[in-house]
Design a protein around this motif. Structure first.
Motif, short mmCIF file in Angstrom:
data_model
loop_
_atom_site.label_atom_id
_atom_site.label_comp_id
_atom_site.label_asym_id
_atom_site.label_seq_id
_atom_site.Cartn_x
_atom_site.Cartn_y
_atom_site.Cartn_z
N GLN A 15 63.15 31.15 9.92
CA GLN A 15 64.09 29.54 10.57
C GLN A 15 64.61 29.24 12.25
N ARG A 16 64.41 30.29 12.79
CA ARG A 16 64.61 30.98 14.39
C ARG A 16 63.66 31.09 15.03
N ARG A 17 62.95 30.91 14.72
CA ARG A 17 61.79 30.40 16.04
C ARG A 17 61.46 30.20 17.74
N GLY A 18 62.16 29.11 17.49
CA GLY A 18 62.60 28.15 18.64
C GLY A 18 64.31 28.74 19.36
N GLU A 19 64.51 28.93 18.08
CA GLU A 19 66.04 29.38 19.64
C GLU A 19 65.72 30.90 20.25
N VAL A 20 64.48 32.14 19.25
CA VAL A 20 63.89 33.19 20.16
C VAL A 20 63.17 33.35 21.24
N SER A 21 62.02 31.92 20.33
CA SER A 21 61.15 31.75 22.19
C SER A 21 62.10 30.79 22.76
N ASP A 22 63.39 30.21 22.95
CA ASP A 22 63.71 30.02 24.16
C ASP A 22 64.48 30.72 25.45
N ALA A 23 65.27 32.00 24.33
CA ALA A 23 65.69 33.04 23.99
C ALA A 23 64.71 33.97 25.15
N LEU A 24 63.61 34.20 25.34
CA LEU A 24 62.81 35.01 25.83
C LEU A 24 61.49 34.73 26.99
N HIS A 25 62.01 33.11 26.75
CA HIS A 25 60.72 32.20 27.87
C HIS A 25 62.37 32.63 28.55
N ALA A 26 63.38 32.23 28.36
CA ALA A 26 64.34 32.33 29.69
C ALA A 26 64.27 34.05 30.45
N ALA A 27 64.43 34.59 29.89
CA ALA A 27 63.96 35.84 30.71
C ALA A 27 62.78 36.31 30.92
N LEU A 28 61.26 35.99 30.91
CA LEU A 28 60.41 35.67 31.51
C LEU A 28 60.47 35.23 32.71
N VAL A 29 61.04 33.92 32.60
CA VAL A 29 60.63 33.02 33.85
C VAL A 29 61.99 32.96 34.69
N GLY A 30 62.97 34.44 34.14
CA GLY A 30 64.22 35.11 35.18
C GLY A 30 63.50 35.59 35.67
N ALA A 31 62.54 36.61 35.31
CA ALA A 31 62.31 38.11 35.85
C ALA A 31 61.00 37.77 36.71
N TRP A 32 59.90 37.30 36.18
CA TRP A 32 58.53 37.40 36.22
C TRP A 32 58.20 36.12 36.80
N ARG A 33 59.54 35.30 36.85
CA ARG A 33 58.58 33.60 37.83
C ARG A 33 57.93 33.53 36.88
N ILE A 34 57.84 33.03 36.08
CA ILE A 34 56.72 32.76 35.04
C ILE A 34 57.81 31.38 34.42
N PRO A 35 56.39 29.94 35.51
CA PRO A 35 56.73 28.73 35.37
C PRO A 35 57.43 27.93 33.56
N GLU A 36 58.07 27.52 34.16
CA GLU A 36 58.69 27.14 32.77
C GLU A 36 57.50 26.11 32.02
N ASP A 37 56.21 25.65 32.21
CA ASP A 37 55.23 25.49 31.25
C ASP A 37 54.36 26.08 30.91
N LYS A 38 54.69 27.35 30.73
CA LYS A 38 53.46 28.47 30.49
C LYS A 38 54.11 29.02 29.58
N ARG A 39 54.52 28.85 28.33
CA ARG A 39 54.86 29.45 27.10
C ARG A 39 53.65 29.97 26.59
N PHE A 40 54.17 30.75 25.56
CA PHE A 40 52.15 31.01 24.78
C PHE A 40 53.09 32.86 23.81
N HIS A 41 53.63 32.41 22.97
CA HIS A 41 54.64 33.27 22.03
C HIS A 41 53.72 32.97 20.63
N ARG A 42 53.38 34.09 20.21
CA ARG A 42 52.93 34.04 19.00
C ARG A 42 54.11 35.02 17.87
N PHE A 43 54.39 34.26 16.75
CA PHE A 43 55.43 35.07 15.71
C PHE A 43 54.55 35.77 14.81
N LEU A 44 54.44 37.17 14.22
CA LEU A 44 53.97 37.35 13.20
C LEU A 44 54.80 37.69 12.43
#
Length: 127
Positions: A15-44
């Motif tokens: 039930q927390r996939r969105g929260e995890v995805s948002d936190a990880l994407h923020a880290a990638l955007v901040g550290a690697w300057r990944i564009p905000e719209d480039k989110r490719f996340h898979r939950f296994l």
């Protein structure tokens, strides 16, 4: 190119996939300057007993699969952000988070009908 794979216990993280995805994407955007719209996340997410580890039920394994080319400093910055920002935001102790960065050359990727080294990216990989 960056893809994220997250492994964890379905009962805890389902039930927390969105929260995890948002936190990880923020880290990638901040550290690697990944564009905000480039989110490719898979939950296994796994059922009880399918993730065997000496950690708690909150244990997360994060794999970042990316084009080769980021500096040692960029990888360290991403790791720092995962442990300093993502883990606390999710309420997970550092011992319950593991991160691995897996790199492969752009020519080893097939994206939108072409080899990854033929793509025009809107961001730089050599951070």
């Amino acid at each position: 190119m960056v893809q994220v794979k997250v492994y964890g216990n379905r009962r805890v993280w389902g039930q927390r996939r969105g929260e995890v995805s948002d936190a990880l994407h923020a880290a990638l955007v901040g550290a690697w300057r990944i564009p905000e719209d480039k989110r490719f996340h898979r939950f296994l997410l796994l059922e009880d007993g399918d993730l065997v580890s000496p950690r708690s039920d909150e244990y997360l394994v994060i794999e970042i699969v990316a084009f080769t080319g980021r500096s040692r400093e960029a990888k360290r910055e991403l790791i720092r952000r995962v442990y300093d920002d993502v883990a606390p935001a999710l309420g997970v102790p550092a011992d319950d988070v593991e991160l691995v960065v897996i790199e492969s050359p752009a020519e080893s990727w097939g994206i939108r009908g072409r080899s990854g080294d033929e793509l025009s990216l809107s961001y730089t990989v050599d951070v």
